[in-house]
Design an enzyme around this catalytic site. Structure first.
Site, PDB file in Angstrom:
ATOM      1  N   HIS A 111      -3.838  -9.446   3.610  1.00  0.00           N
ATOM      2  CA  HIS A 111      -4.685 -10.070   2.356  1.00  0.00           C
ATOM      3  C   HIS A 111      -3.541 -11.756   2.369  1.00  0.00           C
ATOM      4  O   HIS A 111      -4.398 -11.816   1.339  1.00  0.00           O
ATOM      5  CB  HIS A 111      -3.172  -9.807   1.475  1.00  0.00           C
ATOM      6  CG  HIS A 111      -3.556  -9.754  -0.006  1.00  0.00           C
ATOM      7  ND1 HIS A 111      -3.477 -10.534  -1.146  1.00  0.00           N
ATOM      8  CD2 HIS A 111      -4.918  -9.784  -0.578  1.00  0.00           C
ATOM      9  CE1 HIS A 111      -3.258 -10.335  -1.778  1.00  0.00           C
ATOM     10  NE2 HIS A 111      -4.593 -10.142  -1.952  1.00  0.00           N
ATOM     11  N   LYS A 156      -4.379 -15.103   3.279  1.00  0.00           N
ATOM     12  CA  LYS A 156      -5.379 -16.212   3.356  1.00  0.00           C
ATOM     13  C   LYS A 156      -5.683 -17.252   3.778  1.00  0.00           C
ATOM     14  O   LYS A 156      -4.836 -18.592   2.868  1.00  0.00           O
ATOM     15  CB  LYS A 156      -6.183 -16.349   1.987  1.00  0.00           C
ATOM     16  CG  LYS A 156      -7.007 -15.040   0.979  1.00  0.00           C
ATOM     17  CD  LYS A 156      -5.649 -14.755   0.244  1.00  0.00           C
ATOM     18  CE  LYS A 156      -6.419 -14.344  -1.441  1.00  0.00           C
ATOM     19  NZ  LYS A 156      -6.847 -12.417   0.123  1.00  0.00           N
ATOM     20  N   HIS A 210      -8.092 -15.273 -10.340  1.00  0.00           N
ATOM     21  CA  HIS A 210      -7.467 -14.621  -9.302  1.00  0.00           C
ATOM     22  C   HIS A 210      -6.355 -15.010  -7.954  1.00  0.00           C
ATOM     23  O   HIS A 210      -5.781 -15.349  -6.756  1.00  0.00           O
ATOM     24  CB  HIS A 210      -8.662 -14.205  -8.105  1.00  0.00           C
ATOM     25  CG  HIS A 210      -8.319 -13.133  -6.736  1.00  0.00           C
ATOM     26  ND1 HIS A 210      -8.399 -14.076  -5.197  1.00  0.00           N
ATOM     27  CD2 HIS A 210      -8.324 -11.645  -6.739  1.00  0.00           C
ATOM     28  CE1 HIS A 210      -7.825 -12.923  -4.939  1.00  0.00           C
ATOM     29  NE2 HIS A 210      -8.311 -11.648  -5.318  1.00  0.00           N
ATOM     30  N   LYS A 268      -2.996 -16.773  -7.522  1.00  0.00           N
ATOM     31  CA  LYS A 268      -0.785 -16.341  -7.529  1.00  0.00           C
ATOM     32  C   LYS A 268      -0.177 -17.386  -7.200  1.00  0.00           C
ATOM     33  O   LYS A 268      -0.110 -17.893  -6.264  1.00  0.00           O
ATOM     34  CB  LYS A 268      -1.066 -15.477  -6.381  1.00  0.00           C
ATOM     35  CG  LYS A 268      -2.114 -13.960  -5.819  1.00  0.00           C
ATOM     36  CD  LYS A 268      -3.022 -14.949  -5.105  1.00  0.00           C
ATOM     37  CE  LYS A 268      -4.684 -14.030  -4.840  1.00  0.00           C
ATOM     38  NZ  LYS A 268      -4.640 -13.451  -5.983  1.00  0.00           N
TER      39      LYS A 268
END
Length: 657
Positions: free
Chosen positions: A269, A271, A515, A517
């Site tokens: 996950h 990026k 989106h 975090k």
């Protein structure tokens, strides 16, 4: 396919125009199609199987090749047409599956053989004419990309000597955090487009990791003729790896890397972007996947954030620069990902001195024992806080904006709270495993840990921002665009779920879903830094990265049943950056309090020139004061204070949308 396929000009053009997308078969049950409309990143170790998390690769709606030259021959047009996936079309169940690179290899092989037979039958003059035309098509430019805003893209730099390598201007030499650009919203100096991140004009090598990919869109933002790509992708089994490698082999400038996903590991996950230019490397850590909607396109339905820093190439005449903790943890993560050692070695050619003000925080999938557990997951977060001199025993205020929620518990939130204070994870493990009160510290039995340690987090000091059903329904894209916003009603309605921490997540850019975090941490008292901090204090800090608020993302520390030693179990791969908000009290005192000297090394000239919005409310207990404190350092994308979940307001549940 034969090895000489890469020399077939028509096939190369078809590959270049290939689109990403995995289609559901026509006879697939509706329940399965509904499941694939969302991406669940929150499966928990205790209750979920290893196969719950499945990456969904969005179907492309772009039409690459529609602007090609009118003189293209019929074979070229047919090859390009075969590579396009019609967004409204229905796939024949008997056809071969389309791979991640959008290639139906069986069908393309049949087309290639047909073209070869046609060419052999043609006379010599016709063949020569076709070869000439093919060369012309091969040299045609890639699909057009809208030009970034003025000043956002570096021009190619001609290097006269080694001493000039560090003289070219860098856009973000101190580091910066930006919102992603959003279509339909005015630009205010605190956002950035994907084109402005990549700077394609002189991009030599792009090392990219993501959970979701839209490769035709990504390649349209770069110059595929001059840029090499190394893609760090998820592949749980060997068959998937071999399939992806086979497809990538047809693309001469694309290579793949597969981080280990053995056992409990279920999701790659993270990026991350390592963007190598002639005179500098740009490190970008976004919360966004490599898809058009995550970067503000598709009518601006989704927003994200990204950390960027530009590091200059070291002058050949200078000695090798000393490393920083940021560099060490980045390299540690890349080695764990099994990235090629030559690319990791390239990082030594750049000056990481400016990263000393930041920390690279990661979660490495798998079980970690010995001393490895201390370096990753929420244990690694606590280690990063301590190494930056930000450890404190004073109470904190925490605001966590997340796009996916796991099965939260008091123990898990306490572990994140303690890590934010700089704890290694042992204090929480001691409290969870001890049968006495006070508990004896696991690594220092002479120290007693009171059972109420860190319990102040329950006093409205920990707020979690997640959208309500009403917020999703009223958003620009509506429920159909909320497939990556994940939560389950069975967790929310569980007896142990701490519902009091939830707040509605409404964007300041009205109508957008998030989106993001981001973990915002504000100690009650400023934290004085060590002498090398030049009398600075840290007023606050934030984590910006890929990790949602779930045990899958941050891990769970347990005692190994055999060795009785700590072991950290992590189901996901994640990464992010810790960004501090620093202040010089002496400067503030000299200014007589008329101007704020709060600043961070991440503030760029372009970001600081934008007018910061005033604080929504100076109320630490409800999340107010965030915008004023983090202004110019880390954008606050949601409205604060967030609305409580009361009066019929319920979270968005993807399985019930």
């Amino acid at each position: 396919m034969h090895s000489d396929d890469v020399d077939d000009a028509d096939l190369r053009a078809a590959i270049a125009a290939s689109l990403l997308g995995i289609r559901n078969s026509a006879d697939e049950p509706p329940s399965r199609r509904r499941q694939q409309a969302v991406v669940d990143l929150t499966g928990e170790t205790e209750s979920e199987s290893d196969n719950d998390v499945v990456p969904i690769y969005p179907k492309s709606r772009s039409v690459i090749g529609s602007e090609t030259d009118d003189e293209e021959d019929e074979d070229m047009k047919r090859a390009i047409a075969l590579s396009l996936q019609e967004s409204k079309g229905v796939q024949d169940p008997s056809s071969a599956p389309i791979g991640i690179f959008g290639l139906d290899r069986k069908q393309m092989e049949q087309e290639r053989l047909a073209r070869l037979a046609k060419r052999k039958a043609a006379d010599t003059s016709s063949l020569n004419e076709r070869e000439s035309k093919s060369s012309k098509i091969e040299a045609a430019p890639t699909p057009r990309v809208s030009k970034p805003v003025q000043g956002s893209e570096h021009a190619s730099v001609t290097i006269a000597s080694a001493s000039a390598l560090t003289s070219s201007p860098l856009q973000y030499p101190e580091g910066v955090v930006k919102k992603t650009w959003a279509s339909g919203f005015p630009r205010q100096g605190d956002d950035i487009k994907i084109e402005e991140v990549l700077q394609k004009s002189d991009l030599e090598l792009a090392v990219l990791s993501s959970f979701m990919w839209d490769l035709d869109w990504l390649f349209s933002k770069t110059d595929t003729r001059s840029t090499r790509f190394l893609l760090m992708m998820q592949a749980k089994d060997d068959a998937t790896k071999r399939q992806y490698e086979s497809e990538a082999a047809a693309l001469r400038n694309v290579r793949l890397c597969f981080p280990p996903m053995d056992g409990q590991v279920n999701c790659m996950h993270s990026k991350l972007m390592l963007l190598f230019h002639p005179t500098y490397v740009r490190i970008a850590v976004p919360t966004a996947n490599l898809t058009n909607y995550d970067w503000g396109e598709m009518n601006g339905v989704m927003e994200n954030s990204v950390f960027l820093i530009d590091l200059p190439k070291i002058d050949d005449k200078k000695q090798e620069c000393p490393t920083t903790a940021f560099y060490e943890d980045l390299v540690y993560f890349l080695k764990a990902c099994t990235l090629h050692e030559n690319i990791i070695a390239k990082l030594k050619s750049f000056d990481f001195a400016k990263t000393a003000n930041y920390a690279f925080v990661h979660t490495i999938g798998g079980a970690h024992t010995g001393t490895a557990w201390e370096r990753t997951g929420y244990c690694g977060l606590g280690r990063a806080v301590e190494r930056m001199g930000l450890r404190t025993s004073k109470p904190l205020n925490i605001d966590f904006v997340t796009s996916s929620l796991g099965s939260l518990s008091d123990d898990f939130l306490r572990s994140i709270y303690l890590a934010s204070q700089g704890d290694s994870g042992i204090t929480d493990l001691t409290l969870r495993t001890s049968k006495t009160s006070p508990a004896r510290h696991l690594t220092d039995p002479t120290t007693l840990v009171a059972h109420h340690t860190a319990s102040e987090w329950k006093d409205d000091r920990f707020r979690v921002y997640f959208p309500s059903h009403a917020t999703v329904a009223a958003s620009k894209g509506g429920p159909n665009c909320a497939g990556t916003v994940c939560f389950q009603s069975r967790w929310y309605e569980g007896a142990k779920f701490p519902r009091h921490v939830l707040r509605d997540c409404e964007s300041q850019r009205r109508g957008m879903l998030m989106h993001n975090k981001i973990l915002y941490v504000r100690p009650d008292e400023p934290i004085p830094l060590a002498p090398q901090g030049k009398n600075q204090v840290c007023r606050a800090w934030a984590y910006v990265g890929s990790a949602n608020l779930s045990e899958s993302a941050w891990g769970r520390l347990v005692l190994d049943r055999t060795t009785k030693q700590p072991k950290l179990n992590c189901r996901n791969w994640e990464c992010g950056v810790l960004v501090p908000v620093l202040e010089n009290p002496r400067t503030k005192s000299d200014a007589g309090g008329n101007s704020s000297s709060s600043s961070s090394s991440s503030t760029s000239s372009s970001a600081s020139s934008a007018q910061a919005p005033p604080p929504t409310r100076n109320d630490e207990g409800t999340g107010g004061g965030l915008m004023g404190l983090f202004a110019g350092t880390v954008p606050v994308p949601m409205r604060v204070p967030g609305r409580y979940y009361e009066g019929g307001r319920r979270p968005w549940f993807f399985s019930e949308g």
